[in-house]
Design an enzyme around this catalytic site. Structure first.
Site, mmCIF file in Angstrom:
data_model
loop_
_atom_site.group_PDB
_atom_site.id
_atom_site.type_symbol
_atom_site.label_atom_id
_atom_site.label_comp_id
_atom_site.label_asym_id
_atom_site.label_seq_id
_atom_site.Cartn_x
_atom_site.Cartn_y
_atom_site.Cartn_z
ATOM 1 N N THR A 1 -50.222 -51.544 46.375
ATOM 2 C CA THR A 1 -50.388 -51.001 47.728
ATOM 3 C C THR A 1 -50.099 -49.513 47.816
ATOM 4 O O THR A 1 -50.391 -48.885 48.836
ATOM 5 C CB THR A 1 -49.457 -51.732 48.716
ATOM 6 O OG1 THR A 1 -48.094 -51.516 48.317
ATOM 7 C CG2 THR A 1 -49.764 -53.224 48.733
ATOM 8 N N CYS B 1 -40.565 -48.976 49.285
ATOM 9 C CA CYS B 1 -39.703 -49.634 50.263
ATOM 10 C C CYS B 1 -38.242 -49.526 49.840
ATOM 11 O O CYS B 1 -37.929 -49.228 48.695
ATOM 12 C CB CYS B 1 -40.041 -51.127 50.390
ATOM 13 S SG CYS B 1 -41.759 -51.482 50.812
ATOM 14 N N CYS C 1 -36.250 -54.526 52.397
ATOM 15 C CA CYS C 1 -37.457 -54.582 53.220
ATOM 16 C C CYS C 1 -37.762 -56.036 53.600
ATOM 17 O O CYS C 1 -37.752 -56.925 52.745
ATOM 18 C CB CYS C 1 -38.634 -53.982 52.472
ATOM 19 S SG CYS C 1 -40.164 -53.925 53.455
ATOM 20 N N ARG D 1 -46.358 -43.794 49.329
ATOM 21 C CA ARG D 1 -46.031 -43.405 50.695
ATOM 22 C C ARG D 1 -45.016 -44.383 51.281
ATOM 23 O O ARG D 1 -44.918 -45.537 50.839
ATOM 24 C CB ARG D 1 -47.283 -43.356 51.570
ATOM 25 C CG ARG D 1 -47.989 -44.679 51.761
ATOM 26 C CD ARG D 1 -49.243 -44.500 52.601
ATOM 27 N NE ARG D 1 -49.890 -45.768 52.926
ATOM 28 C CZ ARG D 1 -50.761 -46.387 52.156
ATOM 29 N NH1 ARG D 1 -51.108 -45.843 51.001
ATOM 30 N NH2 ARG D 1 -51.306 -47.529 52.537
ATOM 31 N N CYS E 1 -43.000 -47.050 53.448
ATOM 32 C CA CYS E 1 -43.303 -48.273 54.191
ATOM 33 C C CYS E 1 -43.041 -48.036 55.675
ATOM 34 O O CYS E 1 -42.012 -47.482 56.057
ATOM 35 C CB CYS E 1 -42.432 -49.411 53.664
ATOM 36 S SG CYS E 1 -42.561 -50.948 54.600
ATOM 37 N N CYS F 1 -39.919 -50.896 56.825
ATOM 38 C CA CYS F 1 -38.484 -50.733 56.537
ATOM 39 C C CYS F 1 -38.032 -49.277 56.558
ATOM 40 O O CYS F 1 -36.829 -49.004 56.485
ATOM 41 C CB CYS F 1 -38.143 -51.356 55.188
ATOM 42 S SG CYS F 1 -38.844 -50.481 53.758
ATOM 43 N N ASP G 1 3.451 -40.017 50.722
ATOM 44 C CA ASP G 1 3.317 -40.069 52.177
ATOM 45 C C ASP G 1 4.242 -41.152 52.742
ATOM 46 O O ASP G 1 4.298 -42.272 52.219
ATOM 47 C CB ASP G 1 1.861 -40.367 52.537
ATOM 48 C CG ASP G 1 1.641 -40.456 54.032
ATOM 49 O OD1 ASP G 1 1.476 -39.406 54.666
ATOM 50 O OD2 ASP G 1 1.642 -41.593 54.560
#
Length: 491
Positions: free
Chosen positions: A30, A34, A38, A63, A65, A68, A441
């Protein structure tokens, strides 16, 4: 992590949000990348490849998603833990240094050549400093597009792009949408989300769980009047930024931190977000931290009672160093009073129509020339404060995100009036060292004694070796056994 294919596949199949931001899943079929959590059906393992950064995915032609939104993942926790040059470079890039000063400016701060930076970042993150900064600019642009009514041309330059054409091409390439389409997809009218000029509303993601009580309780209980306040369920403070100033309001929510920024210059957005994330320790991995601390049977009940404690940080290391000196051997209320006097006398006035903030905290240069007689402090404390601010002002004591933590410790210890407690609290909260430890401390020693842990500093340090590299988080759990206001979310 991204090189361990089997482990990455397991994380994707289980939709484990702990790994969001640690690695990214790119799908060859695709051409989309992601975050591991996702919600879509996981692809076949043979169609996955794994990358260490969003910039690496973009560089490989994938590129983001739209489901998500991997570009909005929490930052990788390794940049907090690691103290090497690559981690320091990443902290500077997240701080917007490449946008303001370019790669040569990044190189100068690290003491490297630009070629060394390119080679090291490419080897570890699959992308060089320009590509990493480009991915960050794209995310800044998306925030401005979706949360403000700014004209898109102004968004381009505010996000750090050099031209509108580059802005359009980058947004289209990274999100597969034009800037106009991104704005159209945003839910609800833009004007309704940003009613005040210059106001930007956004969500700051984090890895769950997050216990807000000590985090926001500490910030509210130690707030300096005029610079910080707790109002309407949110911690608010002024910010001194590279291009101007701002006011931020931060409020805890179940799955994010609600952040509202009012900036005099939108170019400061990236820098402001980076500071807020450091302040709230939002890139931490609480599961890894708690797992290590829970292995100690005496700490385990504290961790189980309130998992996900964070270490409160600082938006300005120099400011916190000054406040640490003012807080030496006095109560929280007295430290606030001393700081408020400095702010009123030397801070830069600002307007805050929505609340009671009046000043920026004074910079070291403004404090370096002050008259010691005006300080209501013991003489030795005056000497300590003036020595500190002069070292900060002339650059002999750098305390920035790119500076070496051990070197900073060594330099602090050479200053008069600086002992292990002051040095370690600065390392913990100003330098973001997750392994800073305060065995001397009083609150830590009381808590340790109450739990049956060794109470002497030497013996407690030896026992705490098993808590490394998360001793700063152990301190938060130990402090939380007390009823001090720093441990409780304000009403």
């Amino acid at each position: 992590m991204h090189t361990d294919t089997e482990r990455c596949v397991r994380a994707v199949r289980s939709k484990d949000a702990r790994f969001d931001g640690v690695f990214f899943t790119a799908v060859r079929t695709t051409r989309i990348y992601c975050r591991p959590s996702c919600p879509v059906v996981p692809p076949k393992p043979e169609n996955m490849e794994f990358h260490p950064s969003a910039a690496s995915c973009q560089r490989a032609g994938f590129r983001a998603c739209k489901r998500c939104r991997p570009d909005t993942s929490p930052g990788s926790p390794q940049w907090n833990v690691r103290a090497d040059a690559v981690a320091r470079a990443m902290r500077l890039i997240q701080d917007g240094v490449v946008d303001r000063e370019g790669v040569p400016g990044l190189a100068r701060r690290l003491g490297w050549s630009t070629r060394q930076i390119e080679r090291q970042l490419l080897a570890e993150l699959g992308a060089g400093p320009l590509a990493l900064a480009r991915a960050q600019r794209a995310q800044t642009a998306r925030v401005l597009i979706e949360t403000t009514p700014m004209p898109l041309g102004e968004v381009a330059f505010a996000a750090g792009f050099s031209s509108i054409r580059t802005f359009n091409e980058t947004v289209r390439e990274v999100f597969a949408l034009t800037p106009g389409e991104l704005r159209a997809r945003a839910t609800g009218p833009v004007g309704r989300r940003a009613p005040a000029p210059g106001a930007i509303t956004l969500r700051l993601p984090f890895r769950t769980p997050l216990e807000p009580s000590n985090l926001f309780g500490h910030l509210a209980a130690t707030a300096v009047p005029g610079v910080e306040e707790w109002r309407d369920g949110a911690y608010r403070r002024t910010l001194n930024l590279p291009y101007g100033h701002g006011v931020v309001a931060l409020a805890p929510r179940a799955d994010h931190i609600a952040c509202r920024l009012s900036l005099t210059d939108p170019r400061d957005l990236t820098h402001a977000i980076s500071r807020c994330r450091r302040l709230l320790d939002l890139d931490a991995d609480p599961v890894a931290v708690d797992e290590r601390l829970r292995a100690d049977p005496l700490l385990a009940p504290l961790v189980d009672a309130a998992p996900g404690r964070r270490v409160p940080g600082s938006v300005d290391p120099a400011e916190f160093a000054v406040r640490a000196v003012l807080g030496q051997q006095v109560s929280t209320a007295a430290a606030r009073t001393h700081a408020a006097r400095l702010v009123a006398a030397h801070g830069t006035p600002v307007e805050d129509p929505e609340g009671g903030l009046t000043h920026l905290f004074p910079e070291p240069g403004a404090l370096a020339a002050l008259d010691p007689g005006t300080l209501a402090l013991p003489r030795s404390r005056r000497t300590t404060l003036l020595t500190l601010v002069r070292a900060l002002a002339d650059g002999t004591l750098p305390l920035g995100p790119a500076d070496d933590r051990e070197e900073a410790r060594a330099r602090l210890l050479t200053l008069p009036g600086f002992g292990p407690w002051t040095t370690e609290i600065i390392a913990m909260r100003a330098l973001g060292d997750p392994d800073a430890f305060l065995p001397g401390d009083l609150g830590v020693r009381r808590a340790a004694e109450g739990l049956g842990l060794p109470a002497t500093p030497a013996a407690l340090t030896a026992r705490a070796a098993h808590w490394r590299p998360w001793r700063a988080y152990a301190v938060q759990y130990l402090w939380a056994t007390d009823t001090h206001p720093i441990n409780h979310l304000p009403s």
